[in-house]
Design a protein around this motif. Structure first.
Motif, short mmCIF file in Angstrom:
data_model
loop_
_atom_site.label_atom_id
_atom_site.label_comp_id
_atom_site.label_asym_id
_atom_site.label_seq_id
_atom_site.Cartn_x
_atom_site.Cartn_y
_atom_site.Cartn_z
N THR A 1 -3.27 -6.85 2.51
CA THR A 1 -3.73 -5.65 3.26
C THR A 1 -5.29 -5.60 2.45
O THR A 1 -6.14 -5.10 3.36
N LEU B 1 -8.66 -4.95 4.81
CA LEU B 1 -9.44 -3.87 4.89
C LEU B 1 -10.70 -3.98 4.18
O LEU B 1 -11.72 -3.15 4.40
N VAL C 1 -13.30 4.32 2.90
CA VAL C 1 -12.85 2.96 2.67
C VAL C 1 -13.67 2.51 1.56
O VAL C 1 -15.06 2.39 1.52
N ILE D 1 -7.97 2.59 0.70
CA ILE D 1 -8.51 3.78 1.83
C ILE D 1 -8.02 5.24 1.13
O ILE D 1 -6.85 5.41 0.90
N TYR E 1 -0.12 5.92 7.59
CA TYR E 1 0.32 4.44 7.22
C TYR E 1 0.08 3.48 8.66
O TYR E 1 -0.39 2.42 8.56
N VAL F 1 -3.36 2.41 9.09
CA VAL F 1 -3.69 1.38 8.05
C VAL F 1 -3.06 0.03 8.50
O VAL F 1 -3.73 -0.84 8.57
N SER G 1 -5.45 -3.27 9.77
CA SER G 1 -5.35 -4.48 8.94
C SER G 1 -4.83 -5.68 9.54
O SER G 1 -5.04 -6.72 8.99
N PHE H 1 0.86 -0.20 1.70
CA PHE H 1 0.50 1.15 1.43
C PHE H 1 0.12 1.44 -0.09
O PHE H 1 -0.21 2.69 -0.43
N VAL I 1 -3.34 2.98 -0.70
CA VAL I 1 -3.77 4.28 0.26
C VAL I 1 -3.42 5.54 -0.48
O VAL I 1 -2.37 5.67 -1.06
#
Length: 567
Positions: free
Chosen positions: A228, A232, A265, A270, A297, A300, A304, A315, A318
């Motif tokens: 992830t 990102l 970001v 994030i 979520y 995201v 991703s 997550f 985040v």
């Protein structure tokens, strides 16, 4: 070097796929065993496996909003009932929105999974129950001004032990809901789904060993976290903002409600900040953080990539700020039963913010509407009934693609109630069920269409709840595309009078009354002058646009190209 580093990656991948298969099996058991139309037809339920630390291991293919909502529910269970206080056969439930839940109709259930005398994983489900008491059938009163009007609150409780259910609690529950047999049937379905998780994980532990499995669990989550963050990192660093507007709160019908988000970001991490969002409101569209986390979520995961296995590792990078006393972090006992209105707008804000960084990847705004209709009454013969509808609008158009017609988007993933089922469950006749022409936003790529549905009440009278959105603030187009058309609903009374529904309403309908609803369309993408002639011809032939709209909205300059620029 950690134990996880020594694991055979092929074995870990086999176990990961097995976990996903178990979650899907749990989801199928939950849907097929449930009694209420909201679950067995609308699929408004979810199932997941968790680590003993409360992180998601795997999820069924179901409602993203429910799947994310299970995370704070499981954490609340672990806080109230530590692992050393759990025993084989235990099951725990809650629905209190201010103790980990989201709104009263959603009951979360969790069971511990034991192997060799210790807990090695957790199995959990959540279902939207058709009725939990309160001031109207269906427990979704759009006019509620405090939580106590919305239904029966359940704090974290031990619902059952190896000896069976808590009969005192069940007796209390039966006396506080309108359809106790339906409710208990759905609770049994949730427990049966959790038991599937128990059996399958225990079988895996017998094969691989409980400790080895837990090392694999940790490796699977770590891998998703890594993937992830790598995905990102392709999002340019920066802060991206977006705002959306909810029609009203159900009580103050002339007052729109703002949702604002700032997404920052930085190097694959994030941070989401809801500063600027409306203060909490009088009506029930408030949304507790346990629920508001779900669309964050979802966005995201959407940004991703689908190649990453979905679990709690996705997550870890985040962070979210919910201002206290705001729409997304209300103070008890603010009403919250209609929080989906806020959830859908949060999802649109998240995607709209990220679209500024990824304009080719994220489409124009969807209608992002989940219209809920609840009919509850008594037949002429004295039998009581309740049924519900989940109706959606059009998807947003994107680069190279028209929006999908009548599609549930973002953090909900529900199904409509088939006409045959609805007419069997309640004295209603569905007179029309059709695409709504001209509702999609114009553009090089057209927004998805909404739907038109008409009901006739055949006998008696019924409480009618209409929880709508997008009546006053349509889905926005992108890159020159037009906005989608707003939703509209009305009641045509038997006496010839007409009632326009201002997005949200609780009223009474009687035999001979007709209810007509039309959902919103999705936003268009790109300059409409660049839409291909054959696409316009197909839309006209299919009835998706009218000849009048073709002339009015899709006029082509004489020197415009006849094919899309990127075709």
């Amino acid at each position: 070097m950690s134990v996880q580093d020594d694991l055979d990656p092929v074995t870990v991948e086999v176990i990961r796929n097995k976990l996903e298969g178990i979650a899907d099996e749990m989801g199928i058991k939950l849907i097929r065993s449930s009694f209420s139309p909201m679950v067995k037809e609308g699929f408004d339920a979810a199932a997941s496996l968790f680590t003993i630390e409360g992180e998601v291991l795997s999820q069924a293919m179901s409602v993203p909003g429910h799947l994310s909502a299970l995370v704070p529910i499981v954490r609340q269970f672990l806080k109230t009932f530590p692992l050393d206080r759990m025993s084989p056969g235990d099951a725990f439930i809650l629905n209190d929105p201010y103790m980990g839940g989201t709104h009263i109709p959603d009951i979360g259930m969790m069971v511990p999974i034991f192997h060799d005398g210790r807990v090695i994983a957790l199995s959990a489900t959540i279902s939207h129950h058709q009725d939990l008491g309160g001031m109207v059938p269906g427990s979704l009163p759009t006019t509620a001004t405090e939580l106590f009007q919305e239904g029966f609150r359940i704090p974290p409780l031990r619902y059952r032990t190896a000896a069976g259910e808590d009969q005192t609690f069940l007796a209390l529950l039966r006396k506080n809901v309108r359809f106790p047999d339906m409710l208990l049937g759905d609770l049994n379905a949730q427990y049966a789904s959790c038991v599937v998780g128990i059996r399958r994980i225990q079988e895996m532990a017998d094969l691989y060993g409980g400790t080895f499995l837990q090392h694999c669990f940790a490796s699977i989550l770590d891998r998703s976290e890594q993937m992830t963050r790598e995905a990102l990192r392709r999002v340019p660093d920066g802060t991206y903002r977006y705002e959306e507007t909810i029609d009203n709160d159900g009580v103050n019908l002339d007052q729109p409600v703002k949702v604002a988000v700032a997404v920052t970001v930085r190097d694959g991490l994030i941070d989401v900040d809801f500063t600027g969002t409306n203060p909490q409101v009088a009506g029930p569209i408030n949304c507790v953080p346990a629920a508001a986390t779900a669309p964050v979520y979802f966005a995201v995961r959407a940004a991703s990539g689908a190649h990453i296995p979905t679990n709690g590792g996705c997550f870890r990078g985040v962070t979210i700020h919910f201002p206290e006393g705001s729409l997304v972090n209300p103070l008890e006992p603010a009403p919250v039963n209609s929080r989906t209105a806020a959830l859908k707008r949060i999802a649109v804000c998240m995607l709209g913010a990220l679209r500024q960084a990824l304009p080719d990847d994220i489409p124009a705004d969807a209608a992002s509407q989940l219209l809920v209709l609840i009919f509850g009454g008594t037949r002429d013969g004295g039998q009581r009934y309740i049924t519900g509808e989940l109706i959606v609008g059009g998807g947003g158009a994107g680069s190279g693609l028209d929006g999908i017609d009548v599609i549930d988007t973002d953090n909900t993933n529900c199904m409509n109630n088939p006409v045959e089922t609805l007419e069997f469950d309640a004295p209603l006749l569905v007179r029309r069920f059709e695409l709504a022409p001209n509702t999609g936003g114009i553009g090089q790529y057209r927004g998805g269409l909404g739907v038109r549905r008409e009901y006739l009440v055949l006998e008696g009278s019924a409480s009618f709840t209409h929880r709508g959105e997008r009546h006053f603030f349509p889905a926005k187009g992108f890159r020159g595309g037009g906005d989608g058309q707003p939703a509209r609903s009305e009641i045509l009374r038997k006496d010839g009078s007409k009632v326009d529904i201002p997005s949200k309403m609780v009223t009474t309908v009687a035999a001979g009354d007709r209810i007509i609803v039309q959902t919103a369309g999705g936003g268009g993408y790109g300059d409409p002058a660049l839409r291909a002639q054959d696409a316009l011809a197909a839309d006209l032939a299919d009835g998706k646009i009218s000849a009048e709209a073709l002339t009015r909205d899709w006029r082509r300059p004489a020197d415009a190209p006849s094919e899309p620029a990127d075709a």
